[in-house]
Design an enzyme around this catalytic site. Structure first.
Site, PDB file in Angstrom:
ATOM      1  N   GLU A 178       0.922  -1.336   0.058  1.00  8.38           N
ATOM      2  CA  GLU A 178       0.050   0.174  -0.171  1.00  8.38           C
ATOM      3  C   GLU A 178       0.790   1.244  -0.244  1.00  8.38           C
ATOM      4  OE1 GLU A 178      -3.126  -0.079   3.084  1.00  8.38           O
ATOM      5  OE2 GLU A 178      -3.165  -1.951   3.085  1.00  8.38           O
TER       6      GLU A 178
ATOM      7  N   MET B 219      -9.582  -3.081  -2.191  1.00  8.61           N
ATOM      8  CA  MET B 219     -10.144  -2.482  -1.026  1.00  8.61           C
ATOM      9  C   MET B 219     -10.962  -1.373  -1.507  1.00  8.61           C
ATOM     10  SD  MET B 219      -6.516  -2.407   0.994  1.00  8.61           S
ATOM     11  CE  MET B 219      -5.400  -1.894  -0.422  1.00  8.61           C
TER      12      MET B 219
END
Length: 387
Positions: free
Chosen positions: A161, A221
């Protein structure tokens, strides 16, 4: 409404040389959830608290990377492999660590796939560090394979991320390809998934077609679309459709983005939250309203298990597929997924032919309410669509 999306998501990309091991276990679709190893402390949450009849994929978060060597290791050895815990096979006995407990749970539920999740928010630099060095990268892949085999798990989940440049996106591809090559040497059935962004701001840096050759599933996500520390207006943080506060972010757009880049529908996982995003100093309840950024000293996150707030009324928006509650005494608004959200999203996953859905993270659920609702509705929807 879904014509173009359906066309984009259901294409089977000819470039994908790797065929993933499963697309629809038992015909019911995938219900996945992340388990965080720090849950056993303040949250007092353990794998035995999960109702495994509703879950068939578990992502164990997080393992860490040694940037000096590329080696992969447990991030909390006490929680991971040392803490004495009741044996799921024989409660009169003990096992040592969450990993051992999960391995026994897997014996009781053969359909369960368990993945080691590596990385997490704030650890993107560790991935970049090892992908620049072929020796470190080989060590990383070898360690991943060793850990998976040693503990009887089913693969790894990469949680980078996020790559912030196209160059980092290419390094991501290199990491996945090295990992896939190593896994194929050992067992082609080992799974590789990736937790990937739901915002075009980050998706644009990914070489999606190249990554797709190495991945079994894409865990998209579809949450954190808004938050008090970066947003200017209140907004749903995990809405399925529509404009959102001061952004256009939604799960529908995120899924379209991956589908239009060639990812087949049955490799896409819809990510959902088991927590809400708080906004303080909200004078007028609703989405797209002003708030006071100075009202919270914490991260502005609250577990679903603690929602709705006291003295508040829950509101569900069926158009956006998102919920919020508002406490007029504290002028606090929280946006989140509720039971209605779980039902609608399960139907959407089924109707679009997606692989399934997953939640972050298991400790936030209220007696397993959202996970159970999503899984039950997904099974029902898939069963209905096959008759």
């Amino acid at each position: 409404m879904f014509g173009k999306l359906s066309h984009a998501l259901n294409r089977s990309p000819s470039h994908n040389k790797h065929t993933h091991a499963e697309s629809n276990p038992h015909g019911e679709g995938i219900t996945g959830v992340y388990f965080s190893n720090w849950s056993i402390y303040e949250r007092n949450h353990f794998p035995t608290d999960i109702d495994w009849q509703w879950v068939n994929h578990l992502y164990y978060a997080f393992l860490s990377i040694d940037t000096n060597t590329g080696s992969v290791s447990f991030s909390d050895t006490w929680a991971d492999v040392e803490v004495p815990l009741p044996s799921p096979l024989d409660p009169s006995k003990k096992v040592h660590g969450l990993v051992a407990q999960l391995r026994q749970i897997k014996q009781l539920h053969p359909q369960l796939k368990i993945m080691f999740s590596i990385g997490g928010w704030g650890y993107d630099h560790t991935f970049e560090a090892i992908t620049h060095d072929a020796r470190k990268l080989d060590t990383f892949a070898s360690q991943c394979a060793k850990l998976v085999i040693e503990h009887g798990f089913d693969g790894v989940d990469i949680d980078w991320e996020y790559p912030k440049t196209a160059a980092q996106g290419q390094l991501y591809c290199r990491l996945l390809e090295t990992l896939r090559e190593k896994f194929c040497e050992i067992s082609p059935s080992l799974l590789i998934t990736a937790a990937v962004p739901g915002s075009e701001e980050y998706i644009r840096h990914l070489d999606v077609k190249r990554m797709d050759n190495s991945l079994d599933y894409w865990n998209v996500m579809c949450y954190d679309f808004t938050g008090y520390s970066w947003s200017q207006k209140t907004g749903f943080h995990s809405n399925l459709f529509g404009a959102n506060g001061d952004t256009d972010l939604c799960a529908d757009v995120a899924l379209k983005s991956y589908g239009s880049r060639g990812v087949a529908a049955n490799k896409l996982m819809l990510g959902m939250p088991l927590y809400g995003r708080k906004f303080g100093g909200v004078e007028v309840p609703g989405i797209g309203q002003s708030f006071d950024k100075q009202k919270f000293s914490d991260e502005g996150i609250i577990e679903y298990a603690k929602l709705p707030l006291n003295h508040s009324k829950e509101v569900f928006d069926p158009r956006k597929v998102g919920a919020y509650c508002y406490d007029p005494t504290t002028k606090t608004l929280v946006t989140y997924d509720n039971v209605d959200s779980a039902k609608v999203k399960a139907v959407q996953v089924s109707s679009r032919g997606l692989a399934g859905g997953f939640y972050w993270d298991s400790a936030g659920d209220k007696h397993g309410e959202l996970i159970r609702t999503f899984s039950e509705m997904l099974r029902h929807s898939n069963s209905t669509s096959t008759h």
